[in-house]
Design a protein around this motif. Structure first.
Motif: not given
Length: 371
Positions: A121-139
């Motif tokens: 949601q933000n202009a800075v990627m949150g820490r939880a989302n950064r940590a989870l990005s390896r488990f995601a297909d799309v950002l």
């Protein structure tokens, strides 16, 4: 019909865009379930999910080994519980909206090979989302330029930040007329639960305005319950027309009727202000590790839709000076309103729903291979 599981931290900033997506997916005939934490009780009573699942979660601390161990244990419990829920639900895709409560269920979905989208949601990627990005297909991104997003090695799609149906319904509302003598509508709030700093400064700033200007003001202010008596007293002494409450359920409609908004710069606030198209004085929440609110506010200011005032430098005098300049120049307010609306993404929810539908069913999940 597809089944989607939405995952979000239990605060307004994460739940409001999840709620908007849920409304859109249900309109399209899909089933929606929500996985979150206990804080949802304060925000999510109206969340349109078939079921709401509470999942154990915690924020890991890298500086305290005892807290880190405790958080790791809680997260492991959350993953185990989420694994069981998702295995029973057999969703076609999951969408995570950030916050550490997203962590356990999103990891469980990855273990089950369920396709997943992370929404930032933000202009800075949150820490939880950064940590989870390896488990995601799309950002999915809300801002074209999002700090840390380029560091993530996955597909990125600019969708915008979804807003609720009631916000979209008033997105085309014209800017209220404002002349040199007409009433001035000011809306003040500090996020979903108010903010003491704003309650301290704004009423005092109003008392410093010239009598002729102050007499035209019609103020709506969201105030914490514990600050209500103090703020009421200040406004009463300045003989200002004001409506105070701890929470306004119709805040979007009140924003649409306003000439100016004073508030924080959380992601949902920015999304709603820009979709409705109202100018704002934005006071970013200080102390955030990644300065996400400041970065959100700077995007609005750069686009001409508002003005950033840092809390550390904020005083009744500085705010009164800014308000007097704006209120005596109606053209600047209407111009900023148009600029704010140009930044808005009123079709964000359709874009995110399209992305979810396109991803649903694409994964070869371990649920299918086990059945």
């Amino acid at each position: 019909m597809k089944t989607f599981v939405l995952m979000a931290g239990g605060t307004g900033g994460h739940l409001f865009p999840a709620m908007a997506l849920a409304q859109e997916l249900i309109r399209r005939g899909h089933a929606v379930e929500l996985m979150t934490d206990h804080r949802v009780e304060g925000y999510g009573q109206d969340f349109p999910a078939r079921r709401i699942h509470m999942v154990p979660s915690a924020t890991p601390s890298l500086t305290n080994p005892f807290k880190f161990a405790g958080a790791s244990f809680t997260i492991a419990k959350g993953v185990a519980k989420s694994f069981g829920i998702l295995r029973a639900l057999r969703p076609d895709a999951v969408i995570g909206f950030g916050g550490y409560p997203t962590f356990p269920p999103f990891i469980a979905a990855s273990l089950l090979s369920i396709p997943g989208i992370l929404h930032e949601q933000n202009a800075v990627m949150g820490r939880a989302n950064r940590a989870l990005s390896r488990f995601a297909d799309v950002l999915a991104l809300s801002f074209a330029k999002t700090r840390f997003a380029d560091d993530q090695g996955l597909e990125k799609v600019l969708t915008g930040n979804p807003v609720r149906d009631r916000v979209r319904a008033i997105a085309a509302s014209p800017f209220p007329e404002l002349s040199a003598t007409s009433p001035i509508n000011l809306v003040v709030f500090g996020g979903s639960q108010g903010a003491r700093a704003i309650s301290d400064v704004v009423p005092e700033a109003i008392t410093l305005l010239p009598d002729a200007l102050r007499s035209r003001l019609r103020i709506v202010q969201q105030v914490r319950s514990e600050d209500l008596d103090r703020v009421t007293k200040t406004y009463r002494q300045s003989r200002t027309s004001v409506e105070l409450a701890p929470f306004f359920t119709d805040l979007p409609e009140r924003i649409a009727q306003s000439h100016l908004v004073i508030g924080r710069s959380g992601a949902s606030t920015i999304a709603e202000l820009t979709v409705i198209g109202r100018p704002s004085i934005l006071i970013p929440l200080p102390g955030a590790l990644d300065a996400d609110q400041k970065n959100n506010a700077l995007v609005v200011e750069a686009g001409g839709g508002g003005w950033v005032m840092e809390q550390a430098a904020l005083s009744p005098q500085s705010l009164a000076t800014r308000l007097e300049a704006l209120f005596t120049d109606p053209t600047s307010l209407s111009k900023a309103g148009k600029a704010a609306q140009a930044l808005g993404q009123p079709r964000a929810v359709e874009k995110l729903a399209d992305l979810a539908e396109s991803l649903a069913g694409q994964g070869t999940s371990t649920l299918e291979s086990a059945s």
